[in-house]
Design a protein around this motif. Sequence first.
Motif, PDB file in Angstrom:
ATOM      1  N   THR A  59       0.843  -1.210   0.000  1.00  0.00           N
ATOM      2  CA  THR A  59       0.000   0.000   0.000  1.00  0.00           C
ATOM      3  C   THR A  59       0.871   1.250   0.000  1.00  0.00           C
ATOM      4  OG1 THR A  59      -1.775  -1.133   1.187  1.00  0.00           O
ATOM      5  CG2 THR A  59      -1.794   1.269   1.269  1.00  0.00           C
ATOM      6  N   ASN A  60       2.022   1.141   0.670  1.00  0.00           N
ATOM      7  CA  ASN A  60       2.982   2.264   0.725  1.00  0.00           C
ATOM      8  C   ASN A  60       4.168   1.981  -0.199  1.00  0.00           C
ATOM      9  OD1 ASN A  60       1.740   3.835   3.073  1.00  0.00           O
ATOM     10  ND2 ASN A  60       2.001   1.821   3.994  1.00  0.00           N
ATOM     11  N   PHE A  61       3.851   1.489  -1.391  1.00  0.00           N
ATOM     12  CA  PHE A  61       4.873   1.031  -2.340  1.00  0.00           C
ATOM     13  C   PHE A  61       5.956   2.066  -2.593  1.00  0.00           C
ATOM     14  CE2 PHE A  61       6.492  -1.655  -5.633  1.00  0.00           C
ATOM     15  CZ  PHE A  61       6.944  -0.811  -6.636  1.00  0.00           C
ATOM     16  N   ASN A  62       5.557   3.320  -2.681  1.00  0.00           N
ATOM     17  CA  ASN A  62       6.530   4.376  -3.004  1.00  0.00           C
ATOM     18  C   ASN A  62       7.528   4.617  -1.876  1.00  0.00           C
ATOM     19  OD1 ASN A  62       4.470   5.433  -1.366  1.00  0.00           O
ATOM     20  ND2 ASN A  62       4.845   7.520  -2.092  1.00  0.00           N
ATOM     21  N   LEU A  93       8.548   1.263   8.861  1.00  0.00           N
ATOM     22  CA  LEU A  93       9.237   2.299   8.082  1.00  0.00           C
ATOM     23  C   LEU A  93       8.385   2.830   6.934  1.00  0.00           C
ATOM     24  CD1 LEU A  93      12.838   0.751   7.953  1.00  0.00           C
ATOM     25  CD2 LEU A  93      12.006   2.593   9.430  1.00  0.00           C
ATOM     26  N   THR A  94       7.716   1.942   6.197  1.00  0.00           N
ATOM     27  CA  THR A  94       6.947   2.416   5.040  1.00  0.00           C
ATOM     28  C   THR A  94       5.673   3.163   5.456  1.00  0.00           C
ATOM     29  OG1 THR A  94       5.766   0.297   4.819  1.00  0.00           O
ATOM     30  CG2 THR A  94       7.799   0.577   3.538  1.00  0.00           C
ATOM     31  N   SER A  95       5.120   2.799   6.612  1.00  0.00           N
ATOM     32  CA  SER A  95       3.883   3.461   7.070  1.00  0.00           C
ATOM     33  C   SER A  95       4.159   4.797   7.737  1.00  0.00           C
ATOM     34  CB  SER A  95       3.146   2.552   8.058  1.00  0.00           C
ATOM     35  OG  SER A  95       3.873   2.426   9.277  1.00  0.00           O
ATOM     36  N   GLY A  96       5.433   5.026   8.125  1.00  0.00           N
ATOM     37  CA  GLY A  96       5.778   6.271   8.813  1.00  0.00           C
ATOM     38  C   GLY A  96       5.508   6.227  10.301  1.00  0.00           C
ATOM     39  N   GLY A 131      11.558   1.758  -1.468  1.00  0.00           N
ATOM     40  CA  GLY A 131      12.925   2.142  -1.824  1.00  0.00           C
ATOM     41  C   GLY A 131      13.560   3.046  -0.789  1.00  0.00           C
ATOM     42  N   PRO A 132      12.896   4.158  -0.420  1.00  0.00           N
ATOM     43  CA  PRO A 132      13.456   5.042   0.604  1.00  0.00           C
ATOM     44  C   PRO A 132      13.692   4.340   1.949  1.00  0.00           C
ATOM     45  CG  PRO A 132      11.723   6.176  -0.590  1.00  0.00           C
ATOM     46  CD  PRO A 132      11.703   4.751  -1.056  1.00  0.00           C
ATOM     47  N   SER A 133      12.848   3.366   2.280  1.00  0.00           N
ATOM     48  CA  SER A 133      13.007   2.649   3.551  1.00  0.00           C
ATOM     49  C   SER A 133      14.293   1.825   3.555  1.00  0.00           C
ATOM     50  CB  SER A 133      11.800   1.734   3.806  1.00  0.00           C
ATOM     51  OG  SER A 133      10.632   2.490   4.019  1.00  0.00           O
ATOM     52  N   PHE A 134      14.562   1.140   2.424  1.00  0.00           N
ATOM     53  CA  PHE A 134      15.805   0.372   2.331  1.00  0.00           C
ATOM     54  C   PHE A 134      17.016   1.303   2.336  1.00  0.00           C
ATOM     55  CE2 PHE A 134      13.165  -3.240   0.944  1.00  0.00           C
ATOM     56  CZ  PHE A 134      13.784  -4.272   1.644  1.00  0.00           C
ATOM     57  N   GLN A 135      16.898   2.447   1.666  1.00  0.00           N
ATOM     58  CA  GLN A 135      17.988   3.429   1.689  1.00  0.00           C
ATOM     59  C   GLN A 135      18.260   3.898   3.116  1.00  0.00           C
ATOM     60  OE1 GLN A 135      16.746   6.559  -0.986  1.00  0.00           O
ATOM     61  NE2 GLN A 135      17.490   5.490  -2.818  1.00  0.00           N
ATOM     62  N   LEU A 136      17.191   4.131   3.868  1.00  0.00           N
ATOM     63  CA  LEU A 136      17.307   4.578   5.257  1.00  0.00           C
ATOM     64  C   LEU A 136      17.994   3.521   6.113  1.00  0.00           C
ATOM     65  CD1 LEU A 136      16.469   7.016   7.021  1.00  0.00           C
ATOM     66  CD2 LEU A 136      14.345   5.793   7.539  1.00  0.00           C
ATOM     67  N   ILE A 137      17.635   2.245   5.881  1.00  0.00           N
ATOM     68  CA  ILE A 137      18.238   1.143   6.635  1.00  0.00           C
ATOM     69  C   ILE A 137      19.750   1.114   6.410  1.00  0.00           C
ATOM     70  CG2 ILE A 137      18.457  -1.378   6.753  1.00  0.00           C
ATOM     71  CD1 ILE A 137      15.390  -1.483   6.217  1.00  0.00           C
TER      72      ILE A 137
END
Length: 456
Positions: free
Chosen positions: A231-234, A323-326, A237-243
């Motif tokens: 649902t938070n597909f966008n 991470l993806t849900s904020g 990528g940013p979540s993996f970058q953050l990790i």
Amino acid sequence: MDLLQIISKINGVLWGPIMLFFLLGTGILFTIKLRVIQVRKFKLAWNETFGGMFKKSSKANEDGMSSYQALTTAIAAQVGTGNLAGVATAIATGGPGAVFWMWISAFFGMGTIFAEAILAQIHTERVDGEITGGPAYYIRKGLGSKFLAGFFAIAIVLALGFMGNMVQSNSIAEAAYSAFNMNKLVTGIIIAFIVGLITIGGIGRIASFTEKIVPIMAALYILGSLVIVLTNFNQIGPSFQLIFKSAFTPMAAAGGFLGSTVKGAFRYGIARGLFSNEAGMGSTPHAHAIAKVKHPAQQGLVATMGVVIDTGVVCTLTALVILTSGSLYSGNNGILLTQEGFVKGFGSFGNSFVAVCLFFFALSTIVGWYFFGESNIKYLFGKKAINIYRALVLVCIVVGTTMKVELVWELADTFNGLMVIPNIIALLGLTSLVVNVTNDFEKSLDEGNISEFGNN
């Protein structure tokens, strides 16, 4: 200073850098000695685990259980409340970079758990007609130390069988009260009744329960998590970058998030990974010991897949939901942080979803930990003491739902740490045996003397 503070300080030392160094270091040692077997034989491990998944398993009995049943019994214990609350705490305290170090600990932990399963397979014993095994047996028979074996057995009965199961039942009661306003004592009685029905049936019923419930609970949680993440597909990528970025650089505080350091990410990520998949802690070998396989290394490979499922899949999905849900920036911690992620995706149903998942995770952990404790009761006192042990576990389950468990949790951590010490000593002392057995397995594979799917 009260007792809780004293035990907490002891755990601060016991579970400090030295313990994490030896747990991680043992995994690194076996990874090197076995020439990165978790990568070289990953395909074979997958086939050994899932190749016979849909075959009808033979009923577990006094001669043991199928390889797949042994794995599901181990996973039942590995996948617990820590996969929901523990991962969230690691991220909130150590930052998103903790997830990277969690993966690292899981990778090397696969080497450790492979070795544990092999040693457990080799050093089994019949106690009152039933096959049993685990670290107490390979410490005594392989390492030759009755003292360390007895020390381990007592520590794990206290840590998991009694105190650990009090904490698990408390987690279920808290979640049921929060989501459905259910009386905690009533919840405790229901849990104890279910666990009693399962455990009174012995190894046959325990294996039958875990092989059915583990795939269902894993599928339920994985599906729910994927819905949130997709649902938070966008944000994937940013979540993996953050990790990856925060694993090596400090992260500033924002929105209630405390901020993190590289040291914190490393410490909490390594600790969460090791606590979650239990590699080196000496718990899962009790299940792998009694798997019916043609060669000990076959079950070693199957054991490595337990780490993949627990840390690589379930823990990672929890992290991605957060991470993806904020929800990381919501100011919550622990299970509330995970709940926030599901609430953001599912609305008010998110609380109920987490409560149901928590129930299955904690219930399966109680059954798995009961079984591990029972194996050590057999070692200490023989089969005659099992009924007394079972009754005490059921009492602990009920009592655990009605009390504040901070002290019990700290004591469980203490005995967890104490049981790790003799197990790590045995693993290091028996390294050459693990290497020799693995080499024999690979030679037999090359000669075609071992079938691919073992005896699922």
